[in-house]
Design a protein around this motif. Structure first.
Motif, PDB file in Angstrom:
ATOM      1  N   ASP A 351       0.811  -1.212   0.000  1.00 58.20           N
ATOM      2  CA  ASP A 351       0.000   0.000   0.000  1.00 58.20           C
ATOM      3  C   ASP A 351       0.851   1.270   0.000  1.00 58.20           C
ATOM      4  O   ASP A 351       0.365   2.348  -0.347  1.00 58.20           O
ATOM      5  CB  ASP A 351      -0.932   0.020   1.219  1.00 58.20           C
ATOM      6  N   SER A 352       2.108   1.162   0.384  1.00 57.71           N
ATOM      7  CA  SER A 352       2.936   2.353   0.543  1.00 57.71           C
ATOM      8  C   SER A 352       3.851   2.614  -0.659  1.00 57.71           C
ATOM      9  O   SER A 352       4.821   3.348  -0.540  1.00 57.71           O
ATOM     10  CB  SER A 352       3.786   2.231   1.812  1.00 57.71           C
ATOM     11  N   TRP A 353       3.546   2.014  -1.791  1.00 58.63           N
ATOM     12  CA  TRP A 353       4.413   2.212  -2.958  1.00 58.63           C
ATOM     13  C   TRP A 353       4.404   3.693  -3.380  1.00 58.63           C
ATOM     14  O   TRP A 353       3.404   4.389  -3.234  1.00 58.63           O
ATOM     15  CB  TRP A 353       3.964   1.311  -4.114  1.00 58.63           C
ATOM     16  N   LYS A 354       5.546   4.147  -3.881  1.00 56.10           N
ATOM     17  CA  LYS A 354       5.657   5.541  -4.297  1.00 56.10           C
ATOM     18  C   LYS A 354       6.796   5.673  -5.313  1.00 56.10           C
ATOM     19  O   LYS A 354       7.865   5.096  -5.141  1.00 56.10           O
ATOM     20  CB  LYS A 354       5.928   6.444  -3.091  1.00 56.10           C
ATOM     21  N   TYR A 355       6.536   6.418  -6.376  1.00 57.22           N
ATOM     22  CA  TYR A 355       7.542   6.654  -7.412  1.00 57.22           C
ATOM     23  C   TYR A 355       7.528   8.123  -7.817  1.00 57.22           C
ATOM     24  O   TYR A 355       6.474   8.770  -7.814  1.00 57.22           O
ATOM     25  CB  TYR A 355       7.255   5.815  -8.668  1.00 57.22           C
ATOM     26  N   GLN A 356       8.710   8.614  -8.159  1.00 52.20           N
ATOM     27  CA  GLN A 356       8.806   9.892  -8.848  1.00 52.20           C
ATOM     28  C   GLN A 356       8.953   9.594 -10.337  1.00 52.20           C
ATOM     29  O   GLN A 356       9.850   8.858 -10.735  1.00 52.20           O
ATOM     30  CB  GLN A 356      10.025  10.683  -8.378  1.00 52.20           C
ATOM     31  N   VAL A 357       8.074  10.178 -11.145  1.00 54.46           N
ATOM     32  CA  VAL A 357       8.045   9.838 -12.568  1.00 54.46           C
ATOM     33  C   VAL A 357       8.173  11.102 -13.406  1.00 54.46           C
ATOM     34  O   VAL A 357       7.409  12.062 -13.235  1.00 54.46           O
ATOM     35  CB  VAL A 357       6.728   9.099 -12.925  1.00 54.46           C
ATOM     36  N   THR A 358       9.137  11.082 -14.298  1.00 54.08           N
ATOM     37  CA  THR A 358       9.286  12.152 -15.282  1.00 54.08           C
ATOM     38  C   THR A 358       8.651  11.682 -16.582  1.00 54.08           C
ATOM     39  O   THR A 358       8.956  10.580 -17.060  1.00 54.08           O
ATOM     40  CB  THR A 358      10.768  12.490 -15.509  1.00 54.08           C
ATOM     41  N   THR A 359       7.758  12.479 -17.115  1.00 57.23           N
ATOM     42  CA  THR A 359       6.997  12.056 -18.290  1.00 57.23           C
ATOM     43  C   THR A 359       7.056  13.109 -19.390  1.00 57.23           C
ATOM     44  O   THR A 359       7.189  14.300 -19.127  1.00 57.23           O
ATOM     45  CB  THR A 359       5.521  11.817 -17.934  1.00 57.23           C
ATOM     46  N   GLU A 360       6.946  12.645 -20.609  1.00 53.81           N
ATOM     47  CA  GLU A 360       6.760  13.525 -21.756  1.00 53.81           C
ATOM     48  C   GLU A 360       5.581  13.005 -22.556  1.00 53.81           C
ATOM     49  O   GLU A 360       5.601  11.881 -23.057  1.00 53.81           O
ATOM     50  CB  GLU A 360       7.999  13.594 -22.638  1.00 53.81           C
ATOM     51  N   PHE A 361       4.539  13.816 -22.642  1.00 53.63           N
ATOM     52  CA  PHE A 361       3.337  13.476 -23.393  1.00 53.63           C
ATOM     53  C   PHE A 361       3.489  14.028 -24.808  1.00 53.63           C
ATOM     54  O   PHE A 361       3.784  15.211 -24.979  1.00 53.63           O
ATOM     55  CB  PHE A 361       2.097  14.083 -22.730  1.00 53.63           C
ATOM     56  N   ARG A 362       3.275  13.177 -25.797  1.00 60.23           N
ATOM     57  CA  ARG A 362       3.479  13.593 -27.180  1.00 60.23           C
ATOM     58  C   ARG A 362       2.236  13.305 -28.025  1.00 60.23           C
ATOM     59  O   ARG A 362       1.628  12.230 -27.909  1.00 60.23           O
ATOM     60  CB  ARG A 362       4.667  12.867 -27.806  1.00 60.23           C
ATOM     61  N   LEU A 363       1.884  14.253 -28.863  1.00 57.89           N
ATOM     62  CA  LEU A 363       0.883  14.035 -29.897  1.00 57.89           C
ATOM     63  C   LEU A 363       1.643  13.969 -31.223  1.00 57.89           C
ATOM     64  O   LEU A 363       2.325  14.929 -31.593  1.00 57.89           O
ATOM     65  CB  LEU A 363      -0.151  15.165 -29.910  1.00 57.89           C
ATOM     66  N   LEU A 364       1.546  12.839 -31.917  1.00 54.83           N
ATOM     67  CA  LEU A 364       2.308  12.632 -33.151  1.00 54.83           C
ATOM     68  C   LEU A 364       1.423  12.962 -34.343  1.00 54.83           C
ATOM     69  O   LEU A 364       0.488  12.214 -34.657  1.00 54.83           O
ATOM     70  CB  LEU A 364       2.788  11.185 -33.230  1.00 54.83           C
ATOM     71  N   PRO A 365       1.660  14.080 -35.016  1.00 59.74           N
ATOM     72  CA  PRO A 365       0.778  14.504 -36.114  1.00 59.74           C
ATOM     73  C   PRO A 365       0.840  13.549 -37.299  1.00 59.74           C
ATOM     74  O   PRO A 365       1.874  12.935 -37.579  1.00 59.74           O
ATOM     75  CB  PRO A 365       1.304  15.890 -36.484  1.00 59.74           C
ATOM     76  N   TRP A 366      -0.289  13.440 -37.973  1.00 57.38           N
ATOM     77  CA  TRP A 366      -0.377  12.568 -39.155  1.00 57.38           C
ATOM     78  C   TRP A 366       0.331  13.208 -40.351  1.00 57.38           C
ATOM     79  O   TRP A 366       1.010  12.548 -41.120  1.00 57.38           O
ATOM     80  CB  TRP A 366      -1.853  12.315 -39.498  1.00 57.38           C
ATOM     81  N   LYS A 367       0.206  14.506 -40.496  1.00 56.90           N
ATOM     82  CA  LYS A 367       0.732  15.204 -41.671  1.00 56.90           C
ATOM     83  C   LYS A 367       2.193  15.577 -41.463  1.00 56.90           C
ATOM     84  O   LYS A 367       2.561  16.183 -40.456  1.00 56.90           O
ATOM     85  CB  LYS A 367      -0.093  16.465 -41.939  1.00 56.90           C
ATOM     86  N   THR A 368       3.016  15.187 -42.433  1.00 58.90           N
ATOM     87  CA  THR A 368       4.437  15.530 -42.375  1.00 58.90           C
ATOM     88  C   THR A 368       4.603  17.052 -42.380  1.00 58.90           C
ATOM     89  O   THR A 368       3.973  17.754 -43.165  1.00 58.90           O
ATOM     90  CB  THR A 368       5.185  14.922 -43.575  1.00 58.90           C
ATOM     91  N   GLY A 369       5.468  17.530 -41.516  1.00 58.52           N
ATOM     92  CA  GLY A 369       5.714  18.963 -41.434  1.00 58.52           C
ATOM     93  C   GLY A 369       4.928  19.657 -40.343  1.00 58.52           C
ATOM     94  O   GLY A 369       5.233  20.800 -39.984  1.00 58.52           O
ATOM     95  N   THR A 370       3.911  18.992 -39.819  1.00 54.03           N
ATOM     96  CA  THR A 370       3.142  19.561 -38.711  1.00 54.03           C
ATOM     97  C   THR A 370       3.923  19.406 -37.408  1.00 54.03           C
ATOM     98  O   THR A 370       4.463  18.332 -37.124  1.00 54.03           O
ATOM     99  CB  THR A 370       1.774  18.857 -38.573  1.00 54.03           C
TER     100      THR A 370
END
Length: 430
Positions: A351-370
């Protein structure tokens, strides 16, 4: 004999207005005209089907057919050539590729049959088509079915086998629970147990093997006895790292069920506790499975249908915990936004588990160049009270749904998302 170019009711296709060579070749394939060879295909599968073809066309595309028809000892072709070991669907796919460069009827059910056929007749580009299709279709829900086939064709398409195993490494806690696990072949089980990157504790691995042996005993109509279990699991037993089990796990598990002999259990206990340690037939080193980093990919199938009911990706394992992407449509003051989160299932045994998490959320566009949309979160604390991180306003739904912006695929409005995460050691959050 000349090829009749006048369409008739008996033709399987209409020759009027054929604009491309591939269309003409498809018509020749489906027509019986000028065919000079027959194949009786699929006897080993109980479904013999006759195919008509043209020796010259086959020989141009395949050295195997060239040798068969125009080599030093050519086939007479006076009777159908027996091809018992190829599935009819696979042979049809091969002919479609040879004649038209396209394989329209490739499916998850026949892709490995087609792969074997392509290998037999030395068609490397068709092999590549099959590999690309299989990798695209691979997911947690079918990885075990694919694994059995990938083992058979490992020499032809090793990338499929490796991709299956990597997926199992990451999500083995889910894989154990799939109905297909108890039905996988012996070689597939052996290869899984060899893996050093399985993200599961050894007691869970042992329990999965117990379940597999019990099912195999039933499928072979033999009693689920210790002797039968040991015979069925064979040398794969010695890939389980029994010395990593606690004494309680050892005695209540494999010793109790008889999967381990008492003499083997005694040797393991001596190895763990005695000064002079006996040699063991079991691996004694821990699996290198505690990954601190991972990447989760998720494609929203149709962003237009996203609602306030959240959707989740398949999970991956990092730090022996399961992590997944969760997305939801949020509406605030009439403005709709994409809610984008990382979620952790937590540690059910602590019950006492704990983590520090560094995250990067990415949206990958369909159109090249976006330009991609990226948002980083440094050292978010994940624990039982708050097992998630992210934002309810990742991006405007209006912008995302505008095909001109280049984010969604305009054909189906699918949207690709990705999360990179790094989890610090438990308790590092202070």
């Amino acid at each position: 004999m000349s090829l009749n170019l006048t369409a008739s009711p008996s033709d399987s296709g209409n020759r009027d207005g054929i604009a491309k060579i591939s269309d003409g070749m498809q018509l020749i394939l489906t027509s019986t005209e000028l065919s000079d060879v027959q194949f009786a295909v699929g006897r080993d599968y109980g479904d013999v089907k006759t195919f008509l073809a043209h020796r010259l066309i086959l020989s141009i595309r395949s050295d195997v057919f060239d040798t068969m028809f125009y080599g030093s000892v050519p086939e007479t072709c006076s009777a159908p050539i027996d091809v018992p070991d190829i599935h009819p669907e696979a042979f049809a796919n091969m002919l479609s590729y040879i004649y038209t460069d396209a394989v329209k009827n490739l499916s998850q059910d026949n892709v490995f049959h087609t792969l074997g056929c392509a290998d037999k007749y030395d068609l490397p580009l068709l092999v590549a088509i099959c590999v690309e299709f299989a990798l695209k279709e691979l997911k947690i829900q079918n990885c075990l079915d694919m694994l059995d086939s990938a083992v058979l064709y490992a020499s032809v398409a090793p990338s499929i086998l490796e991709k299956c195993l990597c997926l199992i490494d990451e999500s083995v806690e889910i894989v154990w629970k799939l109905d297909q696990f108890c039905a996988i072949g012996y070689e597939a089980l052996r290869i899984i147990l060899q893996r050093d990157m399985l993200t599961a504790n050894e007691d869970k691995i042992y329990s999965a093997v117990e379940k597999w042996t019990a099912n195999m005993c039933k499928s072979k109509n033999v009693g689920v006895s210790p002797a039968n279990r040991r015979e069925i699991v064979g040398r794969a037993l010695y890939l389980i790292r029994f010395p990593l089990l606690t004494d309680t796990q050892l005695l209540d598990g494999p010793v109790q069920t008889g999967l381990l002999l008492q003499s083997e259990a005694w040797d393991i206990c001596q190895y763990k506790h005695a000064v002079i340690k006996p040699d063991l037939p079991f691996p004694t080193e821990s699996r290198q499975n505690v990954r601190s980093q991972g990447v989760i990919n998720y494609t929203i199938p149709d962003l237009r249908e996203l609602s306030e009911a959240s959707k989740c990706s398949d999970p991956i394992s990092v730090r022996k915990l399961l992590w997944n992407i969760e997305v939801v449509k949020r509406t605030d003051s009439g403005s709709a936004t994409l809610g984008f989160y990382l979620e952790c299932s937590g540690d059910p045994e602590c019950d006492s588990w704990k983590y520090q998490v560094t995250t990067e959320f990415r949206l990958l566009p369909w159109k090249t160049g976006t330009t991609a949309i990226n948002k980083q979160f440094e050292k978010s604390v994940f624990d039982k009270k708050k097992p998630w991180a992210g934002t309810s306003r990742f991006a405007s739904m209006k912008d995302l749904l505008d095909p001109a912006k280049g984010y969604v695929n305009p054909a189906d409005f699918s949207l690709k998302l990705q999360v990179h995460l790094t989890a610090d050691l438990p308790g590092a959050a202070g």
